[in-house]
Design a protein around this motif. Structure first.
Motif, PDB file in Angstrom:
ATOM      1  N   ASP A  26       7.551 -10.574  10.648  1.00  6.81           N
ATOM      2  CA  ASP A  26       7.742 -11.880  10.034  1.00  6.81           C
ATOM      3  C   ASP A  26       9.352 -12.231  10.233  1.00  6.81           C
ATOM      4  N   GLY A  27       9.754 -13.280  10.822  1.00 11.60           N
ATOM      5  CA  GLY A  27      11.084 -13.622  11.196  1.00 11.60           C
ATOM      6  C   GLY A  27      12.018 -13.632   9.960  1.00 11.60           C
ATOM      7  N   GLU A  28      11.366 -14.126   8.855  1.00 10.21           N
ATOM      8  CA  GLU A  28      12.107 -13.998   7.397  1.00 10.21           C
ATOM      9  C   GLU A  28      12.621 -12.842   6.911  1.00 10.21           C
ATOM     10  N   TYR A  29      11.841 -11.769   7.135  1.00 13.42           N
ATOM     11  CA  TYR A  29      12.073 -10.474   6.736  1.00 13.42           C
ATOM     12  C   TYR A  29      12.915  -9.501   7.589  1.00 13.42           C
ATOM     13  N   ASP A  30      13.211  -8.514   6.994  1.00 15.51           N
ATOM     14  CA  ASP A  30      14.136  -7.444   7.891  1.00 15.51           C
ATOM     15  C   ASP A  30      13.384  -6.144   8.307  1.00 15.51           C
ATOM     16  N   LYS A  79      -1.597  -1.875   6.507  1.00 21.21           N
ATOM     17  CA  LYS A  79      -2.766  -2.068   6.056  1.00 21.21           C
ATOM     18  C   LYS A  79      -3.772  -1.346   6.820  1.00 21.21           C
ATOM     19  N   LEU A  80      -4.634  -0.501   6.041  1.00 18.67           N
ATOM     20  CA  LEU A  80      -5.689   0.254   6.920  1.00 18.67           C
ATOM     21  C   LEU A  80      -7.150  -0.733   6.727  1.00 18.67           C
ATOM     22  N   CYS A  81      -7.257  -0.951   7.959  1.00 19.51           N
ATOM     23  CA  CYS A  81      -8.562  -1.875   8.315  1.00 19.51           C
ATOM     24  C   CYS A  81      -9.783  -0.955   8.599  1.00 19.51           C
ATOM     25  N   LYS A  82     -10.770  -1.475   7.661  1.00 20.95           N
ATOM     26  CA  LYS A  82     -11.999  -0.904   7.870  1.00 20.95           C
ATOM     27  C   LYS A  82     -12.853  -1.185   9.176  1.00 20.95           C
ATOM     28  N   GLU A  83     -12.626  -2.133   9.292  1.00 20.64           N
ATOM     29  CA  GLU A  83     -13.289  -2.909  10.618  1.00 20.64           C
ATOM     30  C   GLU A  83     -12.833  -2.092  12.078  1.00 20.64           C
ATOM     31  N   THR A  84     -13.821  -1.787  12.922  1.00 22.99           N
ATOM     32  CA  THR A  84     -13.310  -1.511  14.107  1.00 22.99           C
ATOM     33  C   THR A  84     -13.163  -2.938  15.022  1.00 22.99           C
ATOM     34  N   TRP A  85     -11.991  -2.872  15.854  1.00 23.23           N
ATOM     35  CA  TRP A  85     -11.775  -4.053  16.757  1.00 23.23           C
ATOM     36  C   TRP A  85     -12.597  -4.022  17.995  1.00 23.23           C
ATOM     37  N   THR A  86     -13.509  -4.788  18.000  1.00 22.71           N
ATOM     38  CA  THR A  86     -14.136  -4.543  19.272  1.00 22.71           C
ATOM     39  C   THR A  86     -14.112  -6.384  19.843  1.00 22.71           C
ATOM     40  N   GLU A  90      -3.854 -12.240  12.994  1.00 22.67           N
ATOM     41  CA  GLU A  90      -3.124 -12.421  11.987  1.00 22.67           C
ATOM     42  C   GLU A  90      -3.715 -13.535  10.736  1.00 22.67           C
ATOM     43  N   ASP A  91      -4.739 -14.401  11.553  1.00 21.81           N
ATOM     44  CA  ASP A  91      -5.539 -15.222  10.455  1.00 21.81           C
ATOM     45  C   ASP A  91      -6.540 -14.695   9.900  1.00 21.81           C
ATOM     46  N   TYR A  92      -7.293 -13.357  10.427  1.00 20.51           N
ATOM     47  CA  TYR A  92      -8.322 -12.513   9.736  1.00 20.51           C
ATOM     48  C   TYR A  92      -7.764 -11.831   8.432  1.00 20.51           C
ATOM     49  N   SER A 109      -3.600 -10.116   3.504  1.00 23.93           N
ATOM     50  CA  SER A 109      -3.256  -8.473   3.601  1.00 23.93           C
ATOM     51  C   SER A 109      -1.940  -8.656   4.072  1.00 23.93           C
ATOM     52  N   ILE A 110      -1.297  -9.305   4.990  1.00 20.06           N
ATOM     53  CA  ILE A 110      -0.002  -9.737   5.474  1.00 20.06           C
ATOM     54  C   ILE A 110       0.814 -10.136   4.515  1.00 20.06           C
ATOM     55  N   ARG A 111       0.504 -11.275   3.847  1.00 18.17           N
ATOM     56  CA  ARG A 111       1.187 -11.942   2.740  1.00 18.17           C
ATOM     57  C   ARG A 111       1.286 -11.053   1.548  1.00 18.17           C
ATOM     58  N   ARG A 112       0.260 -10.264   1.576  1.00 22.00           N
ATOM     59  CA  ARG A 112       0.712  -8.999   0.180  1.00 22.00           C
ATOM     60  C   ARG A 112       1.709  -8.067   0.810  1.00 22.00           C
ATOM     61  N   LEU A 113       1.730  -7.809   1.933  1.00 26.83           N
ATOM     62  CA  LEU A 113       2.671  -6.583   2.230  1.00 26.83           C
ATOM     63  C   LEU A 113       4.042  -7.265   2.571  1.00 26.83           C
ATOM     64  N   TYR A 114       4.459  -8.525   2.632  1.00 30.25           N
ATOM     65  CA  TYR A 114       5.511  -9.025   2.741  1.00 30.25           C
ATOM     66  C   TYR A 114       6.145  -9.514   1.257  1.00 30.25           C
ATOM     67  N   GLY A 115       5.093  -9.344   0.208  1.00 22.10           N
ATOM     68  CA  GLY A 115       5.263  -9.800  -1.148  1.00 22.10           C
ATOM     69  C   GLY A 115       5.328 -11.375  -1.304  1.00 22.10           C
ATOM     70  N   LYS A 116       4.433 -11.986  -0.526  1.00 27.43           N
ATOM     71  CA  LYS A 116       4.321 -13.404  -0.602  1.00 27.43           C
ATOM     72  C   LYS A 116       3.472 -13.937  -1.766  1.00 27.43           C
TER      73      LYS A 116
END
Length: 708
Positions: free
Chosen positions: A604-608, A670-677, A695-697, A701-708
């Motif tokens: 995310d370009g807003e973070y370092d 983020k640990l993803c329990k789904e296998t990406w097929t 990103e959509d799926y 989790s992404i927002r949480r990891l960036y503290g949003k």
């Protein structure tokens, strides 16, 4: 027993000393032949393979070669090329499908039952038989009212009927539209409607998908259904009276008793294929491929990998709707070799649909050539290492010693026949035992995985580079070149040149080697995007009368004329500090972690800092959880903070060892329990990441990891 502990290290030291002595003896006795082999191999690896025709930014081409157009100068279209090989190799085996003897429901530890297959031998059709079937099928399409230059959709898994349908359409001048079997409903509807499809050739397993969208595809009038391996033509689906369903065999029978006076032969510029991409960045795009484009690509491949012919066998299991598999199969036919069909579910003895104790497809087929995408090779690598870890201390010692010894020998151009027989023969047998070349394409293969596959499976691993827009062609490594981290020199059907990309600070004047955006020019560069002239004009150009494609990849030309892919314009993201992150470069580096099955870096370009979405490697992570006494279900394990912390530490260690910058190493994961097929829609059929869907799926989790 009390003395077994202290004795074991002593025995290991003795075993290690014995192995060292054996290796010294081998070195002494094999020095002269190995040196002679090394001398010729080293000369081959260091010789100039391609050179620029002038100064910076010029075209890199194979030395003493013009841009060739076809394997045989008399063949200007795909139908004439296929007629040539069918006449030349009429009685040789061409296409083979393995029979299914029985299905068995095997109980799983969780109480569920999983269908397993008991399979027999391959049933083969000769080149003559395939030509006759393709010709009759093409005449059968005419009986349905299909006109020359009218689009026909092939929507199917990889199988022999797919290729027969292709050749029928080439012969009777029907552009073939391809859509991946794993696409979602919206993408399927988009492709069918945009291409104005009235006839669909499909398989029984995909009929429900077409039934679900039938009201959204009003132009469709006929569906031709391929029978499955047990002879069933269709599943229980219902279509409106507007749509007629025919069997594949019935169309061949329709064409048996009619002439071909109506046939309009294609010309080189006629459209052969509209290949829809997997839509990793939006709606699928249809790439328009002319007969002359595919012919040029086949000629380039045959020229580069020339040591094949009748008696050789290729195993086909990648999606034939993808340009890599299409390029491989058309090239195999040009050799007069044979193609045996498989699937990822039945490929090896350990594949998920093969009944325990029975043989997978490669064991029966014994292929000499195989194409794979990097993710499959990475899985083979981790699977072998798991088996090594499960072995005794002595077996682990023997494998690690032999593996490291062989890598050293390969680096010098030597082979290790003694350890090949003693240690690596079983691994070689897991791919049938006869593989002479493994071709990797579709994405970048890590140097680690390439060296591993070469060493353990006792065959050269060649990387190729190309795109749908260049018919899969661009560069392919040479068989005698054992080096890693490059994708070979240009094919003889195209040239490579670089253009400055100032934003990324890549220039053709860079020292010691020129760098820049890879531009491919030649006869294999396609016509553009279907019904999208604006996008076509953005990335396709004409230069000195030759069509070029701007790939968006950043390359570095090596002094010997081989290409190294070092970056990607679309994957370059600037973070808050102004530093650029090459997402794919970081992902390739981090896959060396023993705990990673797949990974997607997000910035995310807003973070370092960057974060990572991680699909854990199940076997290794379950062992970690068992030792830590954490959880019993996969969901619990993936939700554990302790497991997450341990995997993050592993990732950071691997990143540091790979000499990534500190801002390139993920700070959170983020640990993803789904296998990406491909079925999930999160990766393409070639297992490339679909960044926007990912990103959509995982948006929450992404927002949480960036503290949003």
């Amino acid at each position: 027993m009390a003395n077994s502990g202290p004795a074991e290290p002593f025995l290991m030291r003795i075993a290690y000393s014995a192995l060292t002595a054996i290796s010294w003896i081998l070195d002494v006795f094999t020095f002269v032949p190995s040196y002679l082999y090394w001398y010729s191999s080293n000369r081959f690896e260091k010789r100039l393979k391609a050179k620029p025709d002038s100064g910076p930014g010029s075209n890199w081409k194979v030395i003493n070669s013009s841009l060739i157009e076809s394997v045989d100068p008399k063949c200007k279209t795909l139908d004439t090329e296929f007629a040539r090989v069918c006449a030349l190799y009429a009685n040789e085996d061409c296409l083979g499908t393995r029979e299914i003897l029985a299905e068995d429901e095997e109980p799983q530890p969780n109480g569920k039952k999983f269908k397993k297959l008991i399979m027999g031998n391959y049933q083969w059709k000769t080149y003559r038989q395939v030509f006759i079937e393709a010709d009759n099928f093409g005449k059968g399409l005419h009986e349905l009212g299909v006109q020359p230059r009218q689009n026909v959709l092939i929507f199917s898994e990889t199988r022999e009927e797919f290729l027969i349908s292709l050749q029928a359409c080439f012969r009777y001048n029907h552009p073939v539209v391809t859509l991946y079997a794993t696409l979602g409903d919206d993408a399927i509807v988009h492709g069918i409607n945009e291409a104005e499809i009235s006839v669909i050739i499909t398989s029984a397993s995909l009929l429900p998908k077409l039934q679900a969208v039938q009201n959204s595809i009003p132009s469709v009038r006929h569906i031709v259904c391929m029978e499955d391996q047990k002879g069933k033509a269709s599943s229980k689906v219902n279509f409106s009276s507007r749509i007629e369903v025919h069997t594949f065999k019935s169309l061949i029978q329709k064409g048996q008793n009619i002439g071909d006076d109506f046939r309009v032969s294609p010309v080189p510029n006629d459209l052969a294929v509209i290949m829809y991409t997997s839509g990793s960045t939006g709606k699928p795009k249809g790439v328009m491929i002319a007969h002359k484009n595919l012919l040029a690509m086949v000629a380039g491949a045959v020229n580069r990998i020339s040591d094949f012919g009748p008696g050789d066998t290729c195993v086909s299991y990648l999606p034939l709707a993808h340009v890599l598999e299409l390029a491989v199969e058309l090239s195999i036919l040009a050799f007069g070799a044979r193609i045996g069909y498989s699937s990822p579910l039945t490929l090896t003895d350990l594949s998920s649909k093969i009944k325990k104790g029975t043989q997978g497809d490669v064991t029966v087929l014994k292929p000499t050539l195989m194409a794979a995408v990097p993710l499959i090779m990475e899985r083979l690598y981790k699977g072998v290492m798991d088996k090594v870890k499960e072995g005794s201390a002595l077996k682990r010692l023997l494998f690690n010693f032999a593996y490291n010894y062989k890598l050293r020998q390969l680096d010098q151009g030597f082979e290790t026949p003694f350890f090949n027989k003693l240690v690596f023969s079983k691994l070689k047998q897991s791919l049938g035992g006869e593989i002479r070349i493994l071709i990797s394409g579709g994405a970048c293969l890590s140097a680690n995985a390439q060296r591993f596959m070469h060493a353990c499976f006792c065959c050269p691993v060649v990387q190729g580079y190309g795109l749908t827009e260049t018919c899969g062609g661009g560069t392919v490594g040479e068989l005698g070149d054992h080096r890693t981290s490059h994708v070979g020199p240009p094919l003889v059907c195209n040239y490579i040149r670089l253009e400055n990309w100032s934003e990324g600070n890549y220039r053709v004047t860079d020292k010691p080697n020129p760098r820049g955006e890879v531009v491919i020019g030649g006869n294999n560069v396609t016509m553009g995007y279907y019904k999208n002239p604006t996008l076509t004009d953005t990335v396709y150009k004409e230069r000195n009368g030759i069509r070029e494609f701007y790939t968006g990849d950043i390359g570095e030309m090596q002094p010997d004329g081989t290409l190294k892919i070092i970056d990607r314009k679309k994957d370059l993201v600037k973070i808050q500090t102004g530093e650029y992150i090459s997402l794919q470069k970081v992902e390739i580096a981090l896959k060396k972690s023993p705990f990673i099955e797949n990974v997607c870096i997000y910035a995310d370009g807003e973070y370092d800092y960057v974060i990572a979405l991680v699909v854990p490697y199940k076997k290794a992570v379950e062992e970690m959880a068992l030792k830590a006494g954490i959880g019993t279900s996969w969901e619990e394990i993936c939700g554990s903070r302790e497991i997450e912390r341990n995997i993050l530490l592993s990732i950071q260690q691997v990143g540091t060892e790979a000499k990534l910058h500190k801002w390139e190493i993920p700070r959170k994961i983020k640990l993803c329990k789904e296998t990406w097929t491909p079925d999930t829609g999160l990766v393409t059929d070639a297992f490339k990441l679909k960044r926007k869907p990912l990103e959509d799926y995982y948006n929450v989790s992404i927002r949480r990891l960036y503290g949003k």
